[in-house]
Design a protein around this motif. Structure first.
Motif, mmCIF file in Angstrom:
data_model
loop_
_atom_site.group_PDB
_atom_site.id
_atom_site.type_symbol
_atom_site.label_atom_id
_atom_site.label_comp_id
_atom_site.label_asym_id
_atom_site.label_seq_id
_atom_site.Cartn_x
_atom_site.Cartn_y
_atom_site.Cartn_z
ATOM 1 N N SER A 137 0.850 -1.186 0.000
ATOM 2 C CA SER A 137 0.000 0.000 0.000
ATOM 3 C C SER A 137 0.887 1.238 0.000
ATOM 4 O O SER A 137 2.037 1.194 0.440
ATOM 5 N N GLY A 138 0.336 2.320 -0.465
ATOM 6 C CA GLY A 138 1.052 3.589 -0.442
ATOM 7 C C GLY A 138 0.287 4.599 0.384
ATOM 8 O O GLY A 138 -0.881 4.382 0.729
ATOM 9 N N PRO A 139 0.910 5.708 0.734
ATOM 10 C CA PRO A 139 0.176 6.767 1.432
ATOM 11 C C PRO A 139 -0.934 7.314 0.541
ATOM 12 O O PRO A 139 -0.861 7.196 -0.686
ATOM 13 N N PRO A 140 -1.974 7.883 1.140
ATOM 14 C CA PRO A 140 -3.140 8.306 0.347
ATOM 15 C C PRO A 140 -2.832 9.252 -0.805
ATOM 16 O O PRO A 140 -3.537 9.244 -1.816
ATOM 17 N N THR A 145 -5.899 2.140 -4.658
ATOM 18 C CA THR A 145 -6.315 0.780 -4.331
ATOM 19 C C THR A 145 -7.581 0.430 -5.090
ATOM 20 O O THR A 145 -8.244 1.290 -5.684
ATOM 21 N N GLY A 146 -7.952 -0.847 -5.040
ATOM 22 C CA GLY A 146 -9.161 -1.300 -5.700
ATOM 23 C C GLY A 146 -10.411 -0.780 -5.000
ATOM 24 O O GLY A 146 -10.360 -0.223 -3.907
ATOM 25 N N ASP A 250 -2.081 -6.370 -10.460
ATOM 26 C CA ASP A 250 -2.575 -6.283 -9.096
ATOM 27 C C ASP A 250 -3.865 -5.469 -9.045
ATOM 28 O O ASP A 250 -3.874 -4.286 -9.390
ATOM 29 N N ALA A 251 -4.960 -6.100 -8.620
ATOM 30 C CA ALA A 251 -6.248 -5.412 -8.501
ATOM 31 C C ALA A 251 -6.437 -4.808 -7.116
ATOM 32 O O ALA A 251 -7.393 -4.058 -6.899
ATOM 33 N N ASN A 252 -5.562 -5.126 -6.175
ATOM 34 C CA ASN A 252 -5.658 -4.585 -4.813
ATOM 35 C C ASN A 252 -4.849 -3.307 -4.648
ATOM 36 O O ASN A 252 -5.267 -2.385 -3.952
ATOM 37 N N VAL A 253 -3.659 -3.280 -5.242
ATOM 38 C CA VAL A 253 -2.786 -2.099 -5.211
ATOM 39 C C VAL A 253 -2.379 -1.791 -6.647
ATOM 40 O O VAL A 253 -1.757 -2.619 -7.315
ATOM 41 N N ALA A 254 -2.721 -0.621 -7.112
ATOM 42 C CA ALA A 254 -2.469 -0.267 -8.511
ATOM 43 C C ALA A 254 -0.977 -0.241 -8.814
ATOM 44 O O ALA A 254 -0.172 0.180 -7.974
ATOM 45 N N PRO A 255 -0.569 -0.679 -10.013
ATOM 46 C CA PRO A 255 0.840 -0.622 -10.406
ATOM 47 C C PRO A 255 1.438 0.771 -10.266
ATOM 48 O O PRO A 255 2.637 0.914 -9.978
ATOM 49 N N SER A 256 0.628 1.806 -10.429
ATOM 50 C CA SER A 256 1.139 3.171 -10.298
ATOM 51 C C SER A 256 1.617 3.459 -8.878
ATOM 52 O O SER A 256 2.481 4.324 -8.670
ATOM 53 N N LYS A 259 5.220 2.265 -8.562
ATOM 54 C CA LYS A 259 6.070 3.171 -9.345
ATOM 55 C C LYS A 259 6.306 4.471 -8.584
ATOM 56 O O LYS A 259 7.438 4.978 -8.527
ATOM 57 N N ALA A 260 5.251 4.994 -7.957
ATOM 58 C CA ALA A 260 5.377 6.247 -7.219
ATOM 59 C C ALA A 260 6.234 6.073 -5.967
ATOM 60 O O ALA A 260 7.029 6.947 -5.615
ATOM 61 N N LEU A 261 6.071 4.937 -5.276
ATOM 62 C CA LEU A 261 6.897 4.671 -4.097
ATOM 63 C C LEU A 261 8.381 4.647 -4.469
ATOM 64 O O LEU A 261 9.214 5.259 -3.806
ATOM 65 N N ALA A 262 8.703 3.929 -5.528
ATOM 66 C CA ALA A 262 10.096 3.821 -5.948
ATOM 67 C C ALA A 262 10.658 5.167 -6.390
ATOM 68 O O ALA A 262 11.841 5.449 -6.186
ATOM 69 N N ARG A 263 9.818 5.998 -6.967
ATOM 70 C CA ARG A 263 10.285 7.310 -7.435
ATOM 71 C C ARG A 263 10.560 8.254 -6.270
ATOM 72 O O ARG A 263 11.526 9.025 -6.309
ATOM 73 N N ARG A 264 9.769 8.180 -5.216
ATOM 74 C CA ARG A 264 9.894 9.142 -4.117
ATOM 75 C C ARG A 264 10.866 8.706 -3.021
ATOM 76 O O ARG A 264 11.391 9.557 -2.303
ATOM 77 N N LEU A 265 11.079 7.421 -2.885
ATOM 78 C CA LEU A 265 12.045 6.968 -1.888
ATOM 79 C C LEU A 265 13.455 7.283 -2.372
ATOM 80 O O LEU A 265 13.782 7.041 -3.548
ATOM 81 N N PRO A 266 14.319 7.817 -1.526
ATOM 82 C CA PRO A 266 15.645 8.299 -1.970
ATOM 83 C C PRO A 266 16.538 7.224 -2.572
ATOM 84 O O PRO A 266 17.270 7.485 -3.530
ATOM 85 N N ASP A 267 16.507 6.017 -2.018
ATOM 86 C CA ASP A 267 17.404 4.953 -2.487
ATOM 87 C C ASP A 267 16.563 3.717 -2.768
ATOM 88 O O ASP A 267 16.506 2.790 -1.967
ATOM 89 N N ALA A 268 15.877 3.730 -3.908
ATOM 90 C CA ALA A 268 14.919 2.665 -4.201
ATOM 91 C C ALA A 268 15.012 2.217 -5.653
ATOM 92 O O ALA A 268 15.422 2.974 -6.539
#
Length: 298
Positions: A137-140, A145-146, A250-256, A259-268
């Motif tokens: 899951s990601g922050p709102p 999510t589905g 993934d129908a529970n957590v969107a692929p986006s 992608k957004a988590l990896a983009r915003r985390l400094p070393d990901a």
């Protein structure tokens, strides 16, 4: 009509034969299970929401082969862990007591689904060297999510009593129906793994669902509410390396979200997985274990 045969207790009950426990400073009991190689590199596994330590059974074989001791605690109100109003911000304190109890001074962490933010919150612990997020899951502000997850999140905030009834009803059906009923919440069908047949995976998923609700729905409702709120830390402040495994179906957590988590985390880094929510865990589980192992290990 003849009634369905009873489900063996060992098929799902959070019994003491699988879990151990420790007493936390406030007197609460925390239950946890260990899978894989008892002498291996320790990895803290944060289960999903709703979920429990049981889902970590899916990674028991690859953890053993890779030389990983997979430590899977039940968060407050789940399984045999006593309930308390523990937030995402508070969870690392509980995790730190578990690591200290096991005399662990270095470990990795894996967060699956709703366990992702709990695993990532542990970045502030000096023991945690790396984190892997699997279908997290990601922050709102970035998490998508589905529809079912959105509905559950809304109920957790505005009508927790109704959500409690819904979870009790789901548990009632899960006890009486084929394991495929539980699988339907996370996948179209149970996948096979190198170590487990599809029907074994399905039984583990049902056991995970039932164990999550063994103490009632209060712990799950609280976590659903937490997941629908802003996280208590900034992604940009996470200093440890993070590998994000995101299912492209993934129908529970969107692929986006991945992608957004990896983009915003400094070393990901982002690893795309051609699978659904449950399949991401079974397909990429071994890679997630490898991602959080200490690099000096062979």
């Amino acid at each position: 009509m003849a009634s369905a045969p009873p489900i063996p207790a060992t098929d799902w009950l959070p019994d003491d034969s699988e879990t151990e426990s420790l007493s936390l400073p406030d007197g609460r009991r925390m239950a946890y299970a260990t899978y894989g190689d008892d002498d291996g590199y320790p990895v803290l596994f944060c289960h999903g929401t709703p979920g429990s330590h049981v889902i970590a059974r899916l990674l028991a074989a690859p953890a053993r082969e890779r030389g990983v001791s997979l430590i899977a605690p039940d968060r407050p109100g789940i399984g045999n862990s006593e309930d308390a109003p523990v937030s995402i911000k508070d969870w690392p304190d509980d995790a730190a007591h578990l690591l200290s109890h096991l005399d662990i001074d270095a470990a990795g962490a894996i967060g699956f689904s709703g366990g992702g933010p709990f695993a990532l919150a542990c970045h502030r612990l000096p023991e945690i060297e790396r984190v892997a997020l699997v279908g997290s899951s990601g922050p709102p502000d970035i998490g998508s999510t589905g529809r079912v997850q959105q509905f559950v999140g809304t109920l957790s905030r505005h009508a927790p009593w109704a959500l409690g009834r819904l979870f009790r009803l789901q548990r009632w059906f899960a006890v009486r129906r084929d394991p495929s009923y539980a699988v339907g919440f996370v996948a179209e069908e149970a996948p096979e793994t190198d170590a487990l047949a599809a029907d074994e995976v399905a039984r583990i998923v049902r056991a995970d669902m039932l164990t999550a609700m063994a103490r009632g729905p209060s712990g799950i409702i609280r976590e659903q509410r937490l997941l629908s709120q802003s996280w208590p830390f900034a992604l940009e402040d996470v200093a440890v390396p993070v590998t994000v495994f995101q299912g492209q179906e993934d129908a529970n957590v969107a692929p986006s979200t991945g992608k957004a988590l990896a983009r915003r985390l400094p070393d990901a880094s982002l690893e795309r997985v051609d699978s659904d929510h449950l399949g991401t865990l079974t397909t990429a589980g071994d890679d997630a274990l490898a991602a959080v192992q200490r690099r000096t290990r062979v």
